[in-house]
Design a protein around this motif. Structure first.
Motif, PDB file in Angstrom:
ATOM      1  N   LYS A  62      -5.914  -1.302   6.803  1.00 25.15           N
ATOM      2  CA  LYS A  62      -7.313  -1.136   6.415  1.00 25.15           C
ATOM      3  C   LYS A  62      -8.199  -1.689   7.388  1.00 25.15           C
ATOM      4  O   LYS A  62      -9.579  -1.237   7.216  1.00 25.15           O
ATOM      5  N   THR A  86      -6.035  -1.069  -4.783  1.00 24.54           N
ATOM      6  CA  THR A  86      -4.906  -1.710  -5.163  1.00 24.54           C
ATOM      7  C   THR A  86      -4.311  -2.979  -4.471  1.00 24.54           C
ATOM      8  O   THR A  86      -3.320  -3.402  -4.664  1.00 24.54           O
ATOM      9  N   GLY A  87      -5.411  -3.408  -3.533  1.00 24.08           N
ATOM     10  CA  GLY A  87      -5.212  -4.789  -2.877  1.00 24.08           C
ATOM     11  C   GLY A  87      -5.595  -4.963  -1.515  1.00 24.08           C
ATOM     12  O   GLY A  87      -6.237  -5.732  -1.133  1.00 24.08           O
ATOM     13  N   ASN A  88      -4.947  -3.870  -0.850  1.00 23.20           N
ATOM     14  CA  ASN A  88      -5.297  -4.216   0.784  1.00 23.20           C
ATOM     15  C   ASN A  88      -6.495  -3.625   1.169  1.00 23.20           C
ATOM     16  O   ASN A  88      -7.275  -4.525   2.125  1.00 23.20           O
ATOM     17  N   PHE A 135      -6.139   2.281 -10.732  1.00 28.29           N
ATOM     18  CA  PHE A 135      -6.779   2.157  -9.651  1.00 28.29           C
ATOM     19  C   PHE A 135      -7.800   3.647  -9.600  1.00 28.29           C
ATOM     20  O   PHE A 135      -9.084   3.500  -9.297  1.00 28.29           O
ATOM     21  N   PRO A 187       3.324   6.361   4.099  1.00 32.29           N
ATOM     22  CA  PRO A 187       3.143   6.443   2.746  1.00 32.29           C
ATOM     23  C   PRO A 187       1.972   7.162   2.344  1.00 32.29           C
ATOM     24  O   PRO A 187       1.046   7.343   3.179  1.00 32.29           O
ATOM     25  N   ALA A 191      -4.681   9.031  -0.026  1.00 40.28           N
ATOM     26  CA  ALA A 191      -4.517  10.164   0.800  1.00 40.28           C
ATOM     27  C   ALA A 191      -5.214  10.045   2.041  1.00 40.28           C
ATOM     28  O   ALA A 191      -5.822  11.073   2.707  1.00 40.28           O
ATOM     29  N   GLY A 192      -6.083   8.751   2.287  1.00 42.82           N
ATOM     30  CA  GLY A 192      -7.078   8.728   3.255  1.00 42.82           C
ATOM     31  C   GLY A 192      -6.171   8.600   4.705  1.00 42.82           C
ATOM     32  O   GLY A 192      -6.864   9.219   5.645  1.00 42.82           O
ATOM     33  N   ILE A 243       0.513   2.139  -3.570  1.00 41.14           N
ATOM     34  CA  ILE A 243       0.227   3.539  -3.692  1.00 41.14           C
ATOM     35  C   ILE A 243       0.266   3.855  -4.978  1.00 41.14           C
ATOM     36  O   ILE A 243       1.033   5.292  -5.309  1.00 41.14           O
ATOM     37  N   GLU A 289       5.449  -4.387   3.324  1.00 38.16           N
ATOM     38  CA  GLU A 289       5.307  -4.337   1.985  1.00 38.16           C
ATOM     39  C   GLU A 289       6.249  -3.302   1.425  1.00 38.16           C
ATOM     40  O   GLU A 289       6.379  -2.116   1.967  1.00 38.16           O
ATOM     41  N   THR A 319       2.409   0.236   6.830  1.00 36.55           N
ATOM     42  CA  THR A 319       1.033   0.189   6.895  1.00 36.55           C
ATOM     43  C   THR A 319       0.718  -1.403   6.183  1.00 36.55           C
ATOM     44  O   THR A 319      -0.575  -1.813   6.445  1.00 36.55           O
ATOM     45  N   GLY A 320       1.414  -2.279   5.986  1.00 36.26           N
ATOM     46  CA  GLY A 320       1.130  -3.645   5.223  1.00 36.26           C
ATOM     47  C   GLY A 320       2.379  -4.795   5.525  1.00 36.26           C
ATOM     48  O   GLY A 320       3.503  -4.270   5.526  1.00 36.26           O
TER      49      GLY A 320
HETATM   50  N1  F0G Z   1       0.250   1.540   2.093  1.00 35.81           N
HETATM   51  C1  F0G Z   1      -0.453   0.509   1.785  1.00 35.81           C
HETATM   52  C2  F0G Z   1       0.168  -1.063   2.127  1.00 35.81           C
HETATM   53  C3  F0G Z   1      -1.736   0.477   1.106  1.00 35.81           C
HETATM   54  O1  F0G Z   1      -2.368  -0.505   0.742  1.00 35.81           O
HETATM   55  C4  F0G Z   1      -2.263   2.064   0.834  1.00 35.81           C
HETATM   56  C5  F0G Z   1      -3.374   2.184   0.172  1.00 35.81           C
HETATM   57  C6  F0G Z   1      -1.496   2.726   1.315  1.00 35.81           C
HETATM   58  C7  F0G Z   1      -0.180   2.688   1.860  1.00 35.81           C
HETATM   59  C8  F0G Z   1      -1.636   4.441   1.061  1.00 35.81           C
HETATM   60  O2  F0G Z   1      -2.654   4.681   1.927  1.00 35.81           O
HETATM   61  O3  F0G Z   1      -4.437   5.280   0.341  1.00 35.81           O
HETATM   62  O4  F0G Z   1      -4.690   5.886   2.574  1.00 35.81           O
HETATM   63  O5  F0G Z   1      -2.871   7.112   1.162  1.00 35.81           O
HETATM   64  N2  F0G Z   1      -3.968   1.260  -0.415  1.00 35.81           N
HETATM   65  C9  F0G Z   1      -5.533   1.210  -0.917  1.00 35.81           C
HETATM   66  C10 F0G Z   1      -6.064   0.183  -1.357  1.00 35.81           C
HETATM   67  C11 F0G Z   1      -5.391   2.366  -2.136  1.00 35.81           C
HETATM   68  O6  F0G Z   1      -6.875  -0.085  -2.373  1.00 35.81           O
HETATM   69  O7  F0G Z   1      -5.681  -1.024  -0.704  1.00 35.81           O
HETATM   70  P1  F0G Z   1      -3.757   5.669   1.614  1.00 35.81           P
END
Ligand code: F0G
Length: 357
Positions: A62, A86-88, A135, A187, A191-192, A243, A289, A319-320
């Motif tokens: 993010k 959802t946190g990140n 969310f 993941p 869907a951004g 997600i 994660e 992603t995290g």
């Molecule tokens: N992986 C992680 C660790 C995420 O935090 C998210 C989304 C995704 C994958 C999915 O990415 O939404 O672009 O398809 N987290 C958002 C949040 C929704 O609020 O932190 P995405």
């Protein structure tokens, strides 16, 4: 030269005016780590890599979008930012807002986010509101607030977010020596990110910097798979709280990325996610994660189906960071061994006798 953060590194690809001074924590430049075990265990002749986005400043992808969105917000004279999360996104928005001296308001689904992410948002001084809703409800609330209050929305419906996130695609091409991978696995929640990666690969392709674009392979948790099912899910369920999303904001764009790339968006079960999550930590030494592990669960699922043939290049986006969610990590039944404070007791507890030469 030392890394300058994604705005300075990729400025010519970003729609920011030159005058704006970046709000940056020197995000980006994350490693593309070759798999040492999983690709081989799956019997793949492809080369498998992990783009470990958990090594960004707030430990998720993010930050790439947030540096651009918050920089633009400051340039427009904003004094506060708001997001659902959802946190990140919350952790990242809070950090960049703190850096910029902005107020930050966060709306979260109550009890449905990982502890580390909440801790980050609170430490950075955000005002955190937990709602009795998921969310999707939180996102619709903050969208409405942002239309009536002078507060900048920094969810991925803010176009500057996706502009920043696309830079991960640029880095992967550079790390592979000037080419895109054959497959990009990630993941899918709101869907951004799948949209942003496709934008990034497409820009490099149109500028002639790469000659092919990857197939985009997106994975939703089977209990939270609106795009796969073709309809919003009112009560999305999955262990991967990041997600757990039933009505993604970038739905149409994700479908376009899937179709234009000749890829697919499909499901993985929570069991598959947790298995991938643990294998990644145990055999690759990479702690991501649970939501991140959806890309690896997808790799395993498609490999078993014989989807990958030949000496291709596969990149799984992680992603995290795993440290964000200690509760899920500790739910696997591992335990700490206790012992008296003496050498013999520790040797016995750690079962060291068999190592004696
Ligand atoms: N992986 C992680 C660790 C995420 O935090 C998210 C989304 C995704 C994958 C999915 O990415 O939404 O672009 O398809 N987290 C958002 C949040 C929704 O609020 O932190 P995405």
């Amino acid at each position: 030269m030392a890394w300058r953060g994604i705005i300075e590194e990729f400025r010519e690809f970003l729609p920011l005016s030159k005058r704006v001074k970046p709000v940056t924590l020197l995000e980006g430049n994350t490693p593309l780590i070759p798999s040492r075990a999983l690709g081989r265990q799956l019997g793949l002749s492809a080369k498998v890599y992990f783009k470990f986005e958990g090594l960004n400043p707030t430990a998720s992808f993010k930050d790439r979008g947030m540096t651009v969105a918050v920089t633009q917000a400051v340039g427009e004279g904003a004094r506060a930012v708001i997001c659902a999360s959802t946190g990140n996104t919350a952790a990242s928005a809070a950090a960049y807002a703190a850096r910029a001296g902005l107020d930050c308001i966060i709306v979260l689904p109550r009890g449905a986010f990982a502890k580390g992410k909440l801790v980050q948002a609170l430490m950075h001084g955000a005002r955190v509101v937990a709602i009795d809703g998921n969310f999707d409800a939180a996102l619709s609330i903050v969208r409405e607030i942002a239309t009536t209050y002078p507060i900048t929305l920094v969810n991925s419906v803010n176009p500057y977010r996706l502009e920043g996130q696309k830079t991960a695609a640029f880095e992967i091409c550079a790390q592979l020596g000037g080419r895109a991978p054959d497959y990009l696995l990630l993941p899918v929640g709101n869907a951004g990110n799948i949209t942003a990666y496709w934008m990034g690969f497409t820009e490099y392709y149109q500028r002639g910097l790469i000659s092919e674009r990857p197939r985009m392979l997106g994975f939703q948790a089977s209990g939270a798979a609106p795009i796969v099912r073709g309809r919003p899910i009112a009560h999305p369920k999955t262990i991967a709280s990041a997600i757990r999303i039933g009505n993604p904001a970038s739905w149409d764009k994700a479908i376009r990325a899937r179709d234009e790339s000749g890829g697919m968006i499909t499901t993985v079960t929570d069991r598959q996610i947790l298995r991938a999550y643990r294998l990644l930590a145990r055999y690759e030494g990479i702690f991501a994660e649970p939501a991140s592990a959806a890309s690896v669960a997808g790799l395993m699922k498609l490999a078993h189906e014989g989807y990958f043939t030949g000496r291709k290049i596969i990149v799984c986006v992680l992603t995290g960071h795993g440290l964000k969610d200690p509760d899920t990590a500790l739910s696997g039944g591992q335990r700490v061994i206790t012992a008296r404070a003496d050498v013999d007791a520790v040797i016995k507890a750690a079962r060291l006798r068999r190592w004696r030469s």
